[in-house]
Scaffold this motif. Structure first.
Motif, PDB file in Angstrom:
ATOM      1  N   GLY A  35       0.845  -0.961  -0.311  1.00  0.00           N
ATOM      2  CA  GLY A  35       0.451  -0.012  -0.039  1.00  0.00           C
ATOM      3  C   GLY A  35       0.659   1.182   0.076  1.00  0.00           C
ATOM      4  N   VAL A  36       1.997   1.194  -0.530  1.00  0.00           N
ATOM      5  CA  VAL A  36       3.040   2.402  -0.303  1.00  0.00           C
ATOM      6  C   VAL A  36       2.934   2.917  -1.699  1.00  0.00           C
ATOM      7  CG1 VAL A  36       5.233   2.750   0.248  1.00  0.00           C
ATOM      8  CG2 VAL A  36       4.121   1.659   1.450  1.00  0.00           C
ATOM      9  N   ALA A  37       3.092   1.660  -2.291  1.00  0.00           N
ATOM     10  CA  ALA A  37       3.695   3.083  -3.804  1.00  0.00           C
ATOM     11  C   ALA A  37       2.845   4.158  -4.507  1.00  0.00           C
ATOM     12  CB  ALA A  37       3.504   1.609  -4.704  1.00  0.00           C
ATOM     13  N   GLN A  38       1.311   3.449  -4.299  1.00  0.00           N
ATOM     14  CA  GLN A  38      -0.091   3.483  -5.280  1.00  0.00           C
ATOM     15  C   GLN A  38      -0.255   5.155  -4.083  1.00  0.00           C
ATOM     16  OE1 GLN A  38       0.104   1.248  -3.395  1.00  0.00           O
ATOM     17  NE2 GLN A  38      -1.678  -0.553  -4.125  1.00  0.00           N
ATOM     18  N   THR A  39       0.512   5.582  -3.778  1.00  0.00           N
ATOM     19  CA  THR A  39       0.354   6.939  -3.392  1.00  0.00           C
ATOM     20  C   THR A  39       2.124   7.348  -3.518  1.00  0.00           C
ATOM     21  OG1 THR A  39       0.682   6.801  -0.876  1.00  0.00           O
ATOM     22  CG2 THR A  39      -1.747   7.006  -1.856  1.00  0.00           C
ATOM     23  N   LEU A  40       1.974   7.270  -3.939  1.00  0.00           N
ATOM     24  CA  LEU A  40       4.034   7.900  -3.721  1.00  0.00           C
ATOM     25  C   LEU A  40       3.943   8.746  -4.726  1.00  0.00           C
ATOM     26  CD1 LEU A  40       6.663   7.596  -1.845  1.00  0.00           C
ATOM     27  CD2 LEU A  40       7.700   5.768  -3.442  1.00  0.00           C
ATOM     28  N   ARG A  41       4.764   9.607  -4.423  1.00  0.00           N
ATOM     29  CA  ARG A  41       5.413  10.290  -6.246  1.00  0.00           C
ATOM     30  C   ARG A  41       6.405  11.490  -5.313  1.00  0.00           C
ATOM     31  NH1 ARG A  41       3.522  13.266 -10.662  1.00  0.00           N
ATOM     32  NH2 ARG A  41       1.765  12.173 -10.752  1.00  0.00           N
ATOM     33  N   ASP A  78      19.138   8.140 -14.166  1.00  0.00           N
ATOM     34  CA  ASP A  78      19.952   8.235 -15.052  1.00  0.00           C
ATOM     35  C   ASP A  78      19.325   9.795 -15.997  1.00  0.00           C
ATOM     36  OD1 ASP A  78      21.843   6.059 -15.798  1.00  0.00           O
ATOM     37  OD2 ASP A  78      19.661   4.794 -16.010  1.00  0.00           O
ATOM     38  N   HIS A  79      18.195  10.034 -15.996  1.00  0.00           N
ATOM     39  CA  HIS A  79      18.002  11.012 -15.799  1.00  0.00           C
ATOM     40  C   HIS A  79      16.956  11.972 -15.129  1.00  0.00           C
ATOM     41  CE1 HIS A  79      18.301   9.379 -20.398  1.00  0.00           C
ATOM     42  NE2 HIS A  79      17.633   8.127 -19.594  1.00  0.00           N
ATOM     43  N   HIS A  80      16.879  13.196 -15.287  1.00  0.00           N
ATOM     44  CA  HIS A  80      16.133  13.730 -14.657  1.00  0.00           C
ATOM     45  C   HIS A  80      14.506  13.478 -15.099  1.00  0.00           C
ATOM     46  CE1 HIS A  80      19.645  15.598 -14.237  1.00  0.00           C
ATOM     47  NE2 HIS A  80      19.952  16.485 -13.201  1.00  0.00           N
ATOM     48  N   HIS A  81      13.999  12.782 -14.479  1.00  0.00           N
ATOM     49  CA  HIS A  81      12.877  12.019 -14.582  1.00  0.00           C
ATOM     50  C   HIS A  81      11.222  13.505 -14.579  1.00  0.00           C
ATOM     51  CE1 HIS A  81      15.014   8.407 -15.136  1.00  0.00           C
ATOM     52  NE2 HIS A  81      13.687   8.305 -16.310  1.00  0.00           N
ATOM     53  N   GLY A  82      11.783  14.301 -13.304  1.00  0.00           N
ATOM     54  CA  GLY A  82      11.087  15.120 -13.195  1.00  0.00           C
ATOM     55  C   GLY A  82      10.028  14.676 -12.130  1.00  0.00           C
ATOM     56  N   SER A  83       8.898  15.446 -11.349  1.00  0.00           N
ATOM     57  CA  SER A  83       7.826  14.759 -10.386  1.00  0.00           C
ATOM     58  C   SER A  83       7.033  12.952 -11.454  1.00  0.00           C
ATOM     59  CB  SER A  83       7.587  15.410 -10.337  1.00  0.00           C
ATOM     60  OG  SER A  83       5.775  14.778  -9.828  1.00  0.00           O
ATOM     61  N   ILE A  84       7.668  12.072 -10.473  1.00  0.00           N
ATOM     62  CA  ILE A  84       6.624  10.766 -11.635  1.00  0.00           C
ATOM     63  C   ILE A  84       5.943   9.584 -10.380  1.00  0.00           C
ATOM     64  CG2 ILE A  84       8.061  10.461 -13.710  1.00  0.00           C
ATOM     65  CD1 ILE A  84       9.442   8.421 -12.088  1.00  0.00           C
ATOM     66  N   ASP A  85       5.358   8.933 -10.793  1.00  0.00           N
ATOM     67  CA  ASP A  85       4.762   8.099 -10.175  1.00  0.00           C
ATOM     68  C   ASP A  85       4.885   6.388 -10.543  1.00  0.00           C
ATOM     69  OD1 ASP A  85       2.462   7.567 -11.617  1.00  0.00           O
ATOM     70  OD2 ASP A  85       0.696   7.981 -11.050  1.00  0.00           O
ATOM     71  N   ILE A  86       3.944   6.162  -9.978  1.00  0.00           N
ATOM     72  CA  ILE A  86       4.749   4.246 -10.694  1.00  0.00           C
ATOM     73  C   ILE A  86       4.133   4.080 -11.204  1.00  0.00           C
ATOM     74  CG2 ILE A  86       2.329   3.388  -9.505  1.00  0.00           C
ATOM     75  CD1 ILE A  86       5.364   1.581  -8.911  1.00  0.00           C
ATOM     76  N   HIS A  87       2.982   4.519 -12.284  1.00  0.00           N
ATOM     77  CA  HIS A  87       2.978   3.821 -13.432  1.00  0.00           C
ATOM     78  C   HIS A  87       3.727   5.231 -14.632  1.00  0.00           C
ATOM     79  CE1 HIS A  87      -1.168   3.346 -12.396  1.00  0.00           C
ATOM     80  NE2 HIS A  87      -1.243   4.153 -11.161  1.00  0.00           N
ATOM     81  N   GLU A  88       4.695   6.015 -14.237  1.00  0.00           N
ATOM     82  CA  GLU A  88       5.716   6.189 -15.334  1.00  0.00           C
ATOM     83  C   GLU A  88       6.877   5.358 -14.954  1.00  0.00           C
ATOM     84  OE1 GLU A  88       4.358  10.758 -15.909  1.00  0.00           O
ATOM     85  OE2 GLU A  88       4.425   9.666 -13.842  1.00  0.00           O
ATOM     86  N   ALA A  89       7.201   5.719 -13.149  1.00  0.00           N
ATOM     87  CA  ALA A  89       8.707   5.200 -12.888  1.00  0.00           C
ATOM     88  C   ALA A  89       8.635   3.967 -13.834  1.00  0.00           C
ATOM     89  CB  ALA A  89       8.680   4.930 -11.263  1.00  0.00           C
TER      90      ALA A  89
END
Lengths: 688, 365
Positions: free
Chosen positions: A336-342, A359-370
């Motif tokens: 239940g941690v990753a759902q809300t983790l940004r 490797d990159h500056h991914h900016g603000s991301i959540d699990i779906h992009e990570a």
């Protein structure tokens, strides 16, 4: 009830004891008379029998069972061959005959003498193999010199014929003469020195079935070893043929795709654990073992720094790199941690006072992009939140640090660090900073390609993990099936219950990784119209740092685990290139193998992909195969036309692309790509 | 009457004979396994013998009267072990004879011999040597016969047959009369004939083994082949033998299992009639000495314990040597103190320990 004390004064009648004594004396005299009859009266007769009428048992070797692939293509065959043995019991003066033997059999005299020296301590009755697989000329030489050289003996045997160039050699294994150490093992209790047994792969695991039962011929020989007749022949029982789960076409594609790279490829059906392809490079030629392997070849094999004899698919234990992020994601979602983790990725982040790079500056991301972007910063943070023991718990659930239980010998278990492990092995508390590296699959974690494939495809199958196997167990005798299960313990078939959002998020994330998009790690491996999902891994090696020199010993190992379709995959493949640099390179190899599989399926369904016609145009489908051949029998054309949603014009179908996406997890092609339209039309029967 | 025990009363003469036989056994095992995959078994045999000696001394320390008091319980426990063998037994070489306790394989049928010797001795000692009624005879038959059937079903023909002499010795010494024994012999023959032709009790290969000694040429591969090779080995040994480690049959792998069941054949080949005679003389001396001990025993139960051991040993020697020289069928009964094998060595030493036990207490009452 204690023994009666009254009877203590009773004694045995002396007369009876004397009778017993005379009885024993009589028996001894009877035995002595028997010995007298044999050893004194019959001695001459029996001495003659011992000298002249000796029965020599000549083995009739059983042919080993053949191996077939899943579609009954012959993989491993036998061929008839003749071997020459030297019987020492018959040698009067070996040294005189040796030059003649060496000349006749085209052997090096010194080499022949060396062979004899090697067998000096072996029991006298044991024949010495001096040349295997002899030619017709050499057989003729032996026949022609029967009287001068009675010590030479030929034996017909069936010899193993393996695919050339080491094709699937690590899966198949090889056979060889049983070693002295093996003879002492209980499972070889019935073997004799000189027996040929499976030494690796399927040949070893299924040796008891494959080897059959040797027969024998009782030959009567005189005191000079010349045959004077034979009593009877007990025919050999050939070994059982085995059908492997291997698919020769997929195996071929995998061998070609991996090319010259060092590493491993395994392709599996995650629904049942059937191994469709298993490649380990560099390979070796198992045919070299079936005739006695010569010393230099053997030395080359065991000293090669790339370990050709090692089955890297199940024995190479390496850091999983970013592929581990799938297990991390599953752990994070389940907890239940990753759902809300940004997380805000600024090319890395500071943890426990140290800067960890991304490797990159991914900016603000959540699990779906990570997941598709494989953002290290995100998983550093997740690892810190979860802690090492939670990560270890989930990794162990998914089979990391346990054998998978595949039916191939010498599987390695890998390693998953935890506080308990640290305490047990180093007697110290686990350093929390190490957790950060573990989060991206670095650190002490070690996995085998097989484990990784099973874990990731298992997560994509909604937590249904399977025991991988290379032989379909239905063809095995029930008792042997159990023996295989007992001999290859592992985490086996198991279900790890997952929450629906865990399953959806991770599978969608892996599918996104292979679709074009910003920072998507495996976008080059995209296959248009195929629901291909996967995860790359670029695992730095110890002391390697960040060097990316292709092929160097400090270059990272390149991983990729891919599967089709994304949910409940029916085909999954892992690619490991040792020091192969970026995981995206391994993704391209996986792409070729997946394409081979997809094309094979298309072909099987009469649905081979033609040249591309444009993704959005209606595509005309040939009427010949779709009209009559696919319609269920007994159904009229009228019914068929009504039940089929597609328009039917003069025997031709025009199929419109369906604009609304729908997820059909059980099918290989659920996405509205153009390929979907080539699926054969199936007329469903109507049930009133 | 003395009330204390001393190892001076131990039968050192008997022990000397036994150890001489053991030495011959170790040397012959060494010679017979020299060129086979069993090489090195003679050192294992030495360890078994040492273990057997220790067990014998320990066993002779416990007063046999106490053992006889407890024997119904021991009988019960081992009877249940026999019953349990088909259920939880460990299978090896096609037969289910062992129970696995930890890493050890435990063969209840082997231990049951010892239990039977004690149980039969107790039973007939309690009857006090008077004339037996039929009921008492049938009780004795049940006591020995039921375990025999259980062992026969394992299948282990050899071990189950060794129970028989214990019963015969008990009945003979316990007071059966001539008429009863004649009736029993006739009934036994009829029963054996019936069992043989019904085909339920014996498996075909067991039957083949039992009959092949009559005509070894009939079966040149199986039991007949073994027997033929054994005869050639013994016969070709002649009077003086071919010399240690020089037997062509033994060394040339013609003789089957030359270190275990056929060790007497190996001995006969390598040491001839003289060697075989010497070994038989040793056996004869040991048996006579045991019977002498039975005569001097303090009471009837002690005599019966020793005579039970004598019966089993005599039977084993007769059947094994008889098999080697073609008088008896191939049954897989080892030659006591000569054949390689831990359970055989242990049993023999424990049986001797029981005899020692009785002898040491011959003045105690």
């Amino acid at each position: 009830m204690p023994i009666d004390r009254i009877n203590r004064d009773e004694k045995l009648p002396a007369l009876k004891l004397v009778a017993v004594q005379y009885g024993i004396l009589l028996m001894m005299l009877a035995l002595l008379s028997g010995l007298w009859r044999l050893q004194v009266l019959g001695a001459e007769n029996y001495r003659l029998q011992a000298e002249q009428n000796r029965i020599r048992k000549v083995p009739v070797l059983a042919a080993r069972g053949k191996l077939f692939d899943r579609e009954n293509h012959l993989l491993v065959d036998n061929y008839p061959s003749v071997s020459c043995f030297l019987l020492r019991e018959q040698i009067r003066n070996a040294d005189i005959d040796l030059p003649l033997i060496a000349k006749g059999l085209n052997l090096d005299l010194e080499q022949l003498q060396a062979t004899l020296r090697r067998y000096k301590t072996a029991p006298g009755y044991q024949p010495i193999p001096i040349k295997q697989d002899i030619s017709a000329d050499e057989t003729a030489f032996i026949e022609a010199h029967r009287n001068e050289l009675p010590e030479l003996e030929t034996i017909d045997e069936e010899r193993r014929l393996y695919p050339r160039d080491g094709f699937a050699s690590h899966l198949i294994g090889y056979v060889g003469e049983i070693s002295e150490e093996d003879l002492n093992l209980p499972r070889f209790a019935y073997n004799e020195p000189g027996d040929v047994v499976g030494k690796a792969g399927v040949e070893e695991t299924y040796d008891p079935l494959l080897r059959g039962e040797d027969g024998s011929r009782d030959v009567i020989v005189d005191s000079h070893g010349r045959e004077v007749g034979y009593l009877r022949t007990q025919h050999a029982t050939p070994g059982q043929d085995l059908k492997l789960t291997l698919d020769i076409d997929i195996q071929r594609a995998a061998e070609l795709a991996l090319g010259a790279a060092n590493g491993a490829v395994v392709a599996m059906d995650p629904r049942n654990g059937e191994i469709l392809a298993l490649v380990s490079h560099p390979s070796y030629d198992p045919n070299a073992f079936s005739v006695r392997i010569n010393r230099t070849d053997w030395n080359n094999l065991i000293t090669n720094p790339n370990h050709p004899l090692m089955n890297k698919a199940i024995q190479d234990q390496l850091a999983p790199g970013s592929t581990f992020k799938i297990i991390m994601s599953a752990a994070g979602m389940q907890e239940g941690v990753a759902q809300t983790l940004r997380v805000n990725c600024a090319g890395g982040g500071s943890f426990y006072g140290r800067f960890f790079k991304c490797d990159h500056h991914h900016g603000s991301i959540d699990i779906h992009e990570a997941i598709p972007m494989s953002c290290d910063t995100y998983f550093y943070t997740l690892a810190q939140r979860l802690g090492i023991d939670t990560i270890a718990k989930w990794a162990t659930n998914f089979g990391i640090s346990q054998k998978t239980g595949i039916d191939l010998p010498d599987e390695k278990a890998g390693l998953m660090p935890s506080t308990q492990w640290e305490m047990k092995n180093f007697h110290q508390k686990y350093y929390a900073g190490n957790t950060i590296s573990v989060g991206i699959g670095q650190g002490e974690t070690q996995v085998t390609p097989m484990q990784l494939l099973r874990a990731l495809s298992g997560i994509a199958s909604n937590g249904h993990l399977v025991r991988p196997h290379v032989v379909d167990s239905n063809q095995l005798p029930a008792q042997f099936r159990q023996t295989v299960l007992d001999n290859f313990p592992g985490s086996g078939d198991r279900d790890v219950p997952l929450q629906p959002d865990t399953w959806m998020t991770i599978t969608d994330g892996m599918a996104a990784a292979t679709t074009p998009g910003l920072y998507h790690t495996a976008e080059a491996a995209h296959i248009e119209g195929v629901d291909f999902a996967g995860k790359t891994g670029t695992a730095q090696v110890v002391g390697g740092g960040d060097t990316h020199t292709k092929g160097g010993s400090h270059t990272p190992n390149a991983w990729f685990v891919g599967m089709v379709p994304r949910r409940n995959p029916e085909f999954a493949v892992v690619v490991l290139q040792e020091h192969g640099d970026w995981g995206s390179g391994s993704a391209l190899i996986a792409q070729k193998i997946v394409l081979a599989y997809v094309n094979k399926k298309r072909k099987a369904e009469g649905n081979l992909q033609p040249d591309r016609a444009g993704a959005d145009k209606p595509v005309e489908v040939g009427a010949i195969w779709s009209e009559s051949s696919t319609r269920p029998r007994g159904q009229s054309q009228k019914d068929a036309a009504r039940s089929a949603p597609e328009a039917l014009h003069a025997g031709h179908f025009f199929v419109q692309p369906d604009p609304t996406p729908k997820v059909v997890a059980s099918s290989l092609f659920p996405w509205p790509g153009w390929f979907t339209h080539y699926q054969p039309l199936r007329f469903k029967e109507k049930h009133p | 009457m003395r009330r204390f025990l001393s190892f001076r009363d131990f039968d050192w003469f008997l022990l000397g004979l036994v150890l001489l036989l053991c030495t011959i056994s170790v040397l012959e095992i060494y010679s017979a396994t020299l060129h086979t995959k069993y090489i090195g078994f003679h050192t294992k045999q030495i360890f078994w013998i040492l273990g057997g000696l220790a067990a014998m001394f320990l066993f002779s320390k416990i007063d046999y009267h106490k053992l006889l008091d407890f024997v119904p319980w021991i009988y019960g426990v081992f009877f249940f072990a026999l019953l349990a063998v088909p259920v939880i037994g460990h299978k090896a070489l096609g037969a289910r004879r062992w129970i696995k306790i930890g890493p050890m394989l435990f063969q209840p049928s082997e231990w049951f011999k010892l239990v039977l010797i004690l149980a039969v001795a107790r039973y007939f000692a309690n009857l006090g040597g008077r004339n037996l009624t039929w009921k008492e005879i049938f009780k004795a038959f049940a006591m020995v016969g039921i375990p025999m059937l259980l062992v026969l079903k394992q299948p282990d023909l050899g071990t189950s047959l060794t129970y028989l002499p214990i019963l015969v010795a008990g009945l003979f010494l316990g007071g059966i009369n001539l008429r009863q024994s004649l009736i029993l012999i006739v009934a036994g023959l009829v029963l054996i004939g019936g069992a043989w032709s019904s085909g339920k009790l014996l498996k075909p290969y067991q039957k083949a083994r039992l009959t092949s000694f009559i005509d070894p040429n009939n079966d040149p591969k199986g039991a007949g082949y073994q027997l033929k090779q054994s005869l050639i080995a013994v016969g070709s040994g002649g009077i003086w033998g071919k010399g240690a480690a020089k037997g062509t049959q033994t060394q040339g792998d013609f003789l089957p299992i030359p270190h275990a069941d056929f060790i007497f054949a190996a001995l006969g080949e390598e040491h001839g009639f003289v060697g075989a005679f010497f070994v038989l003389l040793l056996y004869f001396s040991i048996l006579m000495r045991l019977i002498q001990n039975a005569q001097t025993a303090a009471d009837l139960s002690g005599s019966l314990v020793i005579m039970g051991a004598v019966a089993v040993l005599t039977f084993q020697i007769a059947v094994n040597v008889g098999m080697v020289i073609g008088f008896m069928p191939v049954t897989g009964i080892p030659l006591p103190l000569m054949s390689y094998g831990g359970s055989s060595v242990l049993f023999t030493f424990l049986a001797l320990g029981a005899a020692m036990n009785v002898r040491m207490r011959r003045f105690v009452n």
